[in-house]
Design a protein around this motif. Structure first.
Motif, short mmCIF file in Angstrom:
data_model
loop_
_atom_site.label_atom_id
_atom_site.label_comp_id
_atom_site.label_asym_id
_atom_site.label_seq_id
_atom_site.Cartn_x
_atom_site.Cartn_y
_atom_site.Cartn_z
N ARG A 321 0.77 -0.99 -0.27
CA ARG A 321 -0.30 0.15 -0.26
C ARG A 321 0.51 1.68 0.23
N PRO A 322 1.16 2.07 -1.13
CA PRO A 322 2.01 3.06 -1.33
C PRO A 322 1.63 4.51 -0.76
N LEU A 323 2.19 4.75 0.04
CA LEU A 323 1.00 5.86 1.05
C LEU A 323 2.44 7.01 1.42
N ARG A 324 3.46 6.96 0.87
CA ARG A 324 4.97 7.61 0.72
C ARG A 324 5.68 7.45 0.10
N CYS A 341 1.43 13.28 -5.97
CA CYS A 341 1.01 12.43 -5.44
C CYS A 341 0.77 12.52 -4.28
N MET A 346 -1.03 10.96 -0.85
CA MET A 346 -0.03 10.02 -0.57
C MET A 346 0.66 11.58 -0.07
N GLN A 347 2.05 11.87 1.02
CA GLN A 347 3.18 12.24 1.61
C GLN A 347 3.26 12.00 0.80
N ARG A 385 2.21 17.63 3.39
CA ARG A 385 2.44 16.42 2.64
C ARG A 385 3.84 16.75 1.65
N ASP A 399 8.01 4.05 0.54
CA ASP A 399 6.86 2.86 -0.39
C ASP A 399 7.51 3.11 -2.01
N PHE A 485 1.32 1.12 -7.65
CA PHE A 485 1.12 2.59 -7.68
C PHE A 485 0.23 3.55 -8.59
N ILE A 489 -2.42 6.43 -7.60
CA ILE A 489 -2.28 8.19 -7.79
C ILE A 489 -2.85 8.02 -8.98
#
Length: 670
Positions: A321-324, A341, A346-347, A385, A399, A485, A489
């Motif tokens: 789970r891409p969050l950063r 992103c 996301m961050q 972020r 990530d 990913f 996005i």
């Protein structure tokens, strides 16, 4: 609220659940079997017909107080099932297929008891046409709820009497705007224009609100008297004229006839909605069987095919789970990737050796937030972020790590060697290279199988495609995580082999170089660009090259071995520092962000001939890319070229277009 009991079940239903509770309220819950999304196909409509028949029977006996339509999924109804459209091959067949659902919606409208629609998630197209036949519409305010008519994107307009019911409900201006723009409205905006009557904070309030609406016999008042005045003759004609003018500014009638036929329908019959109801089907049928609609439906399927490139997200400890995201390189491309992103939730940390470049990148991101995000709170959260990170402190937590630095092999290799040991386990490692081989970049890595390509297109916020580049050394697991990913996005992933130019640049470059050759042979720049636009390209090739940057185009041309060995106009302009829009001059002089053109008109036949010459290298290269398996199949070639270059969507893609042309020539010859 009372428990629901199946006092009067309909045992053969597969796509709907029907029940009547102790307060004699009938509940019809749409939950299409074996489908992730609700859409209106033959069986769901036949089952809804059976439900309506049951409610007609019971309401006649005073045994039900009302009917509520709800969804058992995370969306309400995403529209008609376009998979069934392919069988509608003649106008008569279209009219025959439309007759039963048109009658069904009329029966829903005439039920003796109130009918309430409780909307959560997407309520689009045929789904919106269905709820407009109800007496009262309630929607939740959740982020995923959207209401709209996307039909013009499929080369048609609403065909289940949505034209007249939306006009009656929202007034001509609001309804026609919704249909012509294909806009997806947030719940509050849908209520403001009259497509929805009531809002509740979350989906959890829908059932209770629907119960109260039935018991209070709610009935929507529809458009106000002053909105209905716009249906009167002179006002309607003026309104239609303005709509036609605005639509012509966006699309050509010969390419996209549907919005123009909708305006004609409104202008000629909008004064009498009974007339308009009858004429809607007559105007709709030829659009449905047209090549334009068939090709646009194909484009929709291609977009769904691209989204399916990402694997279904697995559950459990190992789920990716891409969050950063960490982006190295704060130039235009790197800054835009990071900012996009952030817009997607996301961050993103942005790293660059130049403090000045980093400041510019962060400022660029903040401009995007103002454009894309509603309200100061969301914009401030986005700013927080997007992190300037000159030392790369956030890299070990990321990530996804994306390199977007200068296109020099030794520099990229050095960077990847220096960061490889800092990455956390399972993080995606990607390069945004547009011209270097992944296998070369990966040399010297301890784990070269980890490296993939994520090739974004400029401008990042606008172009929906990202090429996910699979090098010979790339592990399949890493490629699939990269696809996850990309979908996270809100972009479309296209898996491509690591070959020069990948797919999109490889196919686009010969077209651009042909336009340069035509210019050098004496064709005026305006004529070249007009020919491409008449064919259906979003802008002419010379204007496009100016927008992209002539230095970049020259570099791509040389990388792919397409630039003439002798001096040419393109390389000459680059040597003179005339790089296009960014320097104020290229093929065109640019003022206030616009190219300064000379007024010139050319014969349509001349433009068609020139367009055929311009497109031939593109079509040839698309065939070669398919034959060399740059992507998995021909459909994916078409998808990549449409979504990566804007190739005329109504033509269905370059390979499909050439096949269609060849078939037509064969038919004429026979």
């Amino acid at each position: 609220m009372s428990m629901i009991h199946d006092k009067t079940p309909l045992p053969d239903l597969k796509d709907w659940r029907f029940s009547i509770d102790v307060e004699d309220i009938a509940w019809a819950v749409f939950d299409r079997v074996d489908e992730s999304v609700n859409s209106l196909g033959r069986r769901p409509l036949e089952e809804l017909d059976a439900i309506v028949a049951k409610v007609e029977e019971l309401s006649g006996q005073g045994a039900v107080q009302g009917l509520v339509l709800m969804s058992g999924k995370d969306n309400f109804i995403a529209g008609a099932d376009i998979r069934e459209f392919e069988s509608f091959d003649t106008e008569e067949k279209v009219k025959e297929v439309l007759a039963p659902p048109l009658e069904l919606l009329d029966r829903i409208e005439k039920l003796r008891v109130p009918v309430v629609a409780a909307i959560h998630g997407y309520c689009l197209g045929g789904g919106l046409e269905l709820v407009l036949a109800c007496d009262w519409r309630i929607a939740d305010r959740e982020e995923g709820t959207r209401i709209g008519f996307p039909e013009v994107k499929l080369g048609i307009f609403p065909g289940l009497n949505g034209t007249i019911r939306s006009i009656r409900q929202a007034g001509p201006l609001n309804a026609m705007t919704a249909m012509l723009t294909a806009k997806f409205y947030r719940p509050s905006a849908a209520r403001a224009i009259g497509l929805v009557d009531q809002l509740v904070p979350t989906r959890h309030g829908l059932r209770w609100a629907a119960r109260k609406a039935v018991l209070k016999k709610r009935h929507s008042k529809g458009a106000s008297w002053w909105q209905r005045l716009m249906q009167l003759g002179p006002v309607r004609s003026y309104l239609a004229g303005q709509m036609r003018k605005q639509t012509k500014a966006k699309v050509r009638e010969d390419h996209y006839p549907a919005p123009f036929r909708l305006i004609d329908l409104f202008e000629e019959h909008g004064g009498d909605l009974k007339d308009m109801k009858r004429e809607e089907t007559i105007a709709f049928a030829p659009l449905m069987v047209s090549d334009t609609s068939r090709n646009l439906r194909r484009v929709f399927k291609l977009s769904e095919m691209l989204k399916a490139e990402a694997p279904k997200q697995e559950k459990g400890m190992n789920a990716f789970r891409p969050l950063r995201v960490h982006v190295i390189g704060a130039g235009t491309m790197g800054a835009d990737i990071a900012a996009w992103c952030v817009v997607s939730g996301m961050q993103a940390s942005l790293q660059d050796l130049s403090e000045e470049q980093l400041e510019k990148g962060i400022a660029r991101g903040q401009k995007l937030f103002k454009k894309r995000l509603r309200g100061k709170r969301d914009q401030d959260a986005a700013k927080a972020r997007l992190i300037a990170d000159p030392q790369g402190i956030h890299l070990p937590r990321a990530d996804v790590v994306i390199e977007a630095i200068v296109e020099k092999l030794d520099v990229k290799q050095g960077l990847f060697k220096s960061i490889e040991g800092k990455l956390k386990s399972g993080a995606v490692l990607a390069t945004n290279t547009s011209s270097l081989k992944l296998e070369d970049i990966a040399e010297g890595l301890t784990d070269p199988g980890r490296l993939v390509g994520l090739h974004f297109f400029n401008p990042v916020p606008q172009l929906p495609l990202v090429e996910v580049v699979r090098g010979e050394q790339s592990r399949e697991e890493e490629v699939r995580k990269a696809c996850l990913f990309v979908t996270a996005i809100n972009k479309m992933p296209l898996i491509v082999r690591s070959v020069p130019g990948f797919l999109v640049n490889r196919v686009l470059a010969p077209y651009m170089m042909e336009s340069v050759a035509q210019f050098e042979s004496g064709q005026p720049r305006e004529k070249i660009d007009q020919a491409a636009e008449k064919f259906g390209m979003p802008m002419g090739p010379l204007e496009l090259m100016d927008m992209v940057g002539l230095d970049i185009c020259d570099h791509v041309g040389k990388t792919l071995g397409l630039a003439p060995e002798s001096d040419n106009t393109l390389s000459r302009l680059v040597k003179e520092g005339k790089l296009g829009k960014k320097t104020g001059e290229g093929f065109y002089v640019w003022k206030d962000g616009k190219p300064q053109r000379e007024e010139a008109e050319y014969e349509p036949e001349e433009l068609d001939r020139l367009a055929a010459e311009l497109m031939k290298p593109l079509l040839d290269e698309a065939e070669r890319a398919r034959d060399e398996h740059v992507v998995e199949n021909g459909d994916l070639v078409d998808a990549g070229v449409i979504f990566g270059t804007g190739f005329a969507p109504f033509r269905g893609g370059p390979l499909h277009y050439r096949e269609t042309q060849n078939a037509q020539k064969s038919a004429v010859a026979a």
